[in-house]
Scaffold this active site. Sequence first.
Site, PDB file in Angstrom:
ATOM      1  CB  THR A 153      12.616  -9.319 -10.493  1.00  0.00           C
ATOM      2  OG1 THR A 153      13.885  -9.100 -11.101  1.00  0.00           O
ATOM      3  CG2 THR A 153      12.037 -10.645 -10.964  1.00  0.00           C
TER       4      THR A 153
ATOM      5  N   GLY B  55       0.790  -1.218   0.000  1.00  0.00           N
ATOM      6  CA  GLY B  55       0.000   0.000   0.000  1.00  0.00           C
ATOM      7  C   GLY B  55       0.826   1.273   0.000  1.00  0.00           C
TER       8      GLY B  55
ATOM      9  CB  SER C 116      -1.765  -3.273   1.510  1.00  0.00           C
ATOM     10  OG  SER C 116      -0.618  -3.904   2.037  1.00  0.00           O
ATOM     11  CB  SER C 117      -1.200  -8.646  -0.377  1.00  0.00           C
ATOM     12  OG  SER C 117      -1.294 -10.006  -0.083  1.00  0.00           O
ATOM     13  CG  HIS C 118      -0.062  -6.753   5.174  1.00  0.00           C
ATOM     14  ND1 HIS C 118      -0.225  -6.388   6.485  1.00  0.00           N
ATOM     15  CD2 HIS C 118       0.291  -5.637   4.508  1.00  0.00           C
ATOM     16  CE1 HIS C 118       0.034  -5.096   6.617  1.00  0.00           C
ATOM     17  NE2 HIS C 118       0.345  -4.614   5.425  1.00  0.00           N
TER      18      HIS C 118
ATOM     19  CB  CYS D 201       2.777   2.819   9.340  1.00  0.00           C
ATOM     20  SG  CYS D 201       2.556   1.461   8.169  1.00  0.00           S
TER      21      CYS D 201
END
Length: 377
Positions: A235, A69, A197-199, A324
Site C-alpha cells: 500500500t 534510498g 531518501s526523504s529523511h 548504515c
Amino acid sequence: MKYFDYAATTPLDSEAANIYVQAATEYYGNTGSLHDIGSTAKDILENCREEFARLLAVQKDGVFFTSGGSESNFLGIHSLLSAKKKQGFHIISSLAEHSSVRSTLDALELQGYEITLLPFTENGQIDIDRLKSATRKDTVLIAIQHGNSEIGSLQPIEEIGNWCQEQQILFHSDCVHTFGKINLNKIINLVDSLSISSHKFYGPKGIGAGYINPKLAWKPYYPGTTHEKGFRPGTVNVPAIAAMTVAAQKSIEKQEWQFTKIEKLRQQLLAILAEAGDQITLYQNTEEQQLPHTLGLRLNGLEGQWVMLECNRLGFAISTGSACSTGLTSASKTMTAMNIPEKIGKEFIRISFGHHTNEQDVAALGETLLNIIHDKH
C-alpha cells in the site's frame, strides 16, 4: 546536545510534519480503492509525483515512490538489469558505495554476474580513465554514487554518463546524499536510474523515491505487483509522500542559500582546526567537486569511535561514518576505497552540517576538538 550528524539523518520539517498528520487523518484512503476517498488519495499521490518530476526535471512516468534510498537502489539496479541494452553479465561499481548497493551487487554475483569494484583517488573520486579501462564488451551496468556520504566528494557523473551512453551501458546513481543540496539538472539526462531518501532533506523516515528512464522497457522485480506500476508492492504511503514532497520543495527552494551558508560554516571550522596543524588529516575533493555539508577527517592517533563518544559526552553529536555501517568495527568503506590502512582508517570521524547549524555551535565544536587533541598529546 549540538547536532553535527545531518548526513545520517535530519530533523523532520515542521510544515512537512503537519502535512503528514493532515493527510493521514483526512485523506487516508487507499490509492487502490475505487471509491471517492480512495480517488482523493490517488489524486494526492499523482500530484506529488508530478511535483517530483518537476523538481527533478524528468517525466512523471519515471518517478516511483519507495520506502527509502536503500530500496530505491535495490529496485533501480534490478530494473535496469531487466532492460539491458546488450548481452552481458559484467557490472562496474565503486568500493565506497552505500551498503544497499554493495549487498545488491553481492547477491547478483551469486547469480552469475561479475562485479568490478573501483577504488577512489586520494581526493575521494573515481578515476574516469580507470573506469574506462575496466569497461568490457559485456559490461551492462555501472553503479556509481553521486555524492559520497562520508567525505562529501562528488563523482564525475557527467563524464561517466557520457561514457555509458557511448558504450550502450546502463547507469545507476545513488543521489541520496546530493538531492536537496545541489542542482541535479546537469546529470539527470545522463543517468538511467537514481535514488533519493526523504529523511536526508528534512522529510519523514521510511519514504523515498526512485527514478527510472521511462524509455526503458524494465520488468517488475516482484511479479504480479500492481502498486507503483509494478515497481514495488505494498500500500502506498500517501501521508509520508505528501510530507516528503513539501520537504523537497523547501529544500530545493533554499538550496543555493543553504549551500553558501554551510560553505561558510565549513570554512569557519577548518580555520579553527588549522591551529592543530599536522595533528589533523582532512579528506576532501577539490572545491568544485566537494559538498560542503560533509567534512571527513582524522584526529591523528585517536580512534574515531573514542573521539565520537568523547564529543557525545561533551554535548556534540558527530559520527564515525555511514549510519548504515557504524555498528561495524572495521574502517569505513570510503577509507578502504581510498587505500587508507585499516588502523588509520579507524581514526576517521565525520562532521556534517545542516539547516540548524550556527556559527556559535561550530566555534564550540572546533574548540572541543582542539581540546581533545591537546589533552591526548
